[in-house]
Design a protein around this motif. Structure first.
Motif, PDB file in Angstrom:
ATOM      1  N   TYR A 101     -12.260  -5.814   6.269  1.00  0.00           N
ATOM      2  CA  TYR A 101     -11.409  -4.761   5.721  1.00  0.00           C
ATOM      3  C   TYR A 101     -11.624  -4.600   4.219  1.00  0.00           C
ATOM      4  N   TYR A 122      -6.698   3.135  -0.122  1.00  0.00           N
ATOM      5  CA  TYR A 122      -7.618   2.017  -0.283  1.00  0.00           C
ATOM      6  C   TYR A 122      -7.150   0.969  -1.289  1.00  0.00           C
ATOM      7  N   TRP A 158     -13.364   3.585  -0.208  1.00  0.00           N
ATOM      8  CA  TRP A 158     -12.833   4.113  -1.465  1.00  0.00           C
ATOM      9  C   TRP A 158     -13.933   4.859  -2.216  1.00  0.00           C
ATOM     10  N   SER A 203     -12.923  -1.354   2.660  1.00  0.00           N
ATOM     11  CA  SER A 203     -11.998  -0.647   1.774  1.00  0.00           C
ATOM     12  C   SER A 203     -12.705  -0.231   0.488  1.00  0.00           C
ATOM     13  N   GLY A 208      -4.286  -0.713   0.285  1.00  0.00           N
ATOM     14  CA  GLY A 208      -4.758  -1.538   1.394  1.00  0.00           C
ATOM     15  C   GLY A 208      -5.377  -2.841   0.934  1.00  0.00           C
ATOM     16  N   GLU A 262      -0.062   1.782   3.226  1.00  0.00           N
ATOM     17  CA  GLU A 262      -1.467   2.116   3.470  1.00  0.00           C
ATOM     18  C   GLU A 262      -1.623   3.113   4.611  1.00  0.00           C
TER      19      GLU A 262
END
Length: 212
Positions: free
Chosen positions: A72, A43, A80, A76, A46, A31
């Motif tokens: 997160y 993303y 994204w 994310s 992640g 990531e």
């Protein structure tokens, strides 16, 4: 705990590392490397790292970092979508934070720290509420800036990493501590690379202006 004991601990953890832990570690590395290269693929990779590491954090009573993983996950998905939208619109440039964004980032870090500390202190059995809350709140700020493709995200993420490293060693999570050391180093290079991209974009814009 001396160096020999830490080496033995790391060796034991290395041998006993589960498939889930390896996935969390390796996707975490992938990531940050993808982020360094300004690739939107960071993303989905992640998200895999977030989902696999949350269980491990709960087991060690790092509740704020578990909550951080939930944040997160949300950021994310948001990041994204933001990156894909800007890529499709041709406006995916990295930029520096303006004054308003700096104030918002600072507010996220400071108020997040206070809020998380109170929650940890009153509603959990955390034995490191101050450090745990600080690691999470500064990382919140960094993730917000990353979603907006702001250069300063690397600074805030490394402030978080700097405190997370001794915290993870304290919790005897040697593998995650070493991963965080690696992420700390990569974030430095990420900042340098993104700064070069900003300078190159300015040069290209100036050249374009001269040409027209």
């Amino acid at each position: 705990m001396n160096i020999t004991e830490w080496f033995n601990l790391l060796s034991e953890q290395f041998k006993g590392t589960s498939a889930l832990e390896w996935i969390a570690v390796l996707t975490g590395i992938a990531e940050v490397l993808l982020a360094k290269k300004n690739k939107v693929l960071l993303y989905p990779v992640g998200i895999i790292s977030i989902l696999t590491s949350s269980y491990l954090l709960i087991e060690t009573k790092l509740y704020a970092e578990t909550a951080l993983n939930t944040y997160y996950l949300v950021m994310s998905v948001y990041g994204w979508a933001m990156w894909e939208t800007r890529n499709n619109a041709g406006a995916s440039k990295i930029t520096k934070s303006n004054q308003k964004e700096f104030i918002v980032t600072l507010a996220i870090a400071i108020f997040g720290w206070g809020f998380l500390y109170l929650v940890l202190k009153k509603f959990t059995d955390s034995d490191v509420p101050i450090m745990d809350a600080f690691v999470s709140s500064t990382a919140w700020a960094g993730m917000w800036l990353l979603a907006k493709r702001k250069l300063e995200n690397w600074i805030w993420l490394n402030i978080s990493n700097l405190v997370a490293i001794p915290l993870l060693f304290h919790k005897h999570l040697a593998m995650f501590a070493l991963l965080t050391v690696f992420l700390f180093v990569i974030a430095i290079f990420g900042y340098i690379d993104w700064q070069k991209i900003i300078k190159q974009n300015k040069t290209d814009e100036n050249n374009l202006g001269v040409a027209t």
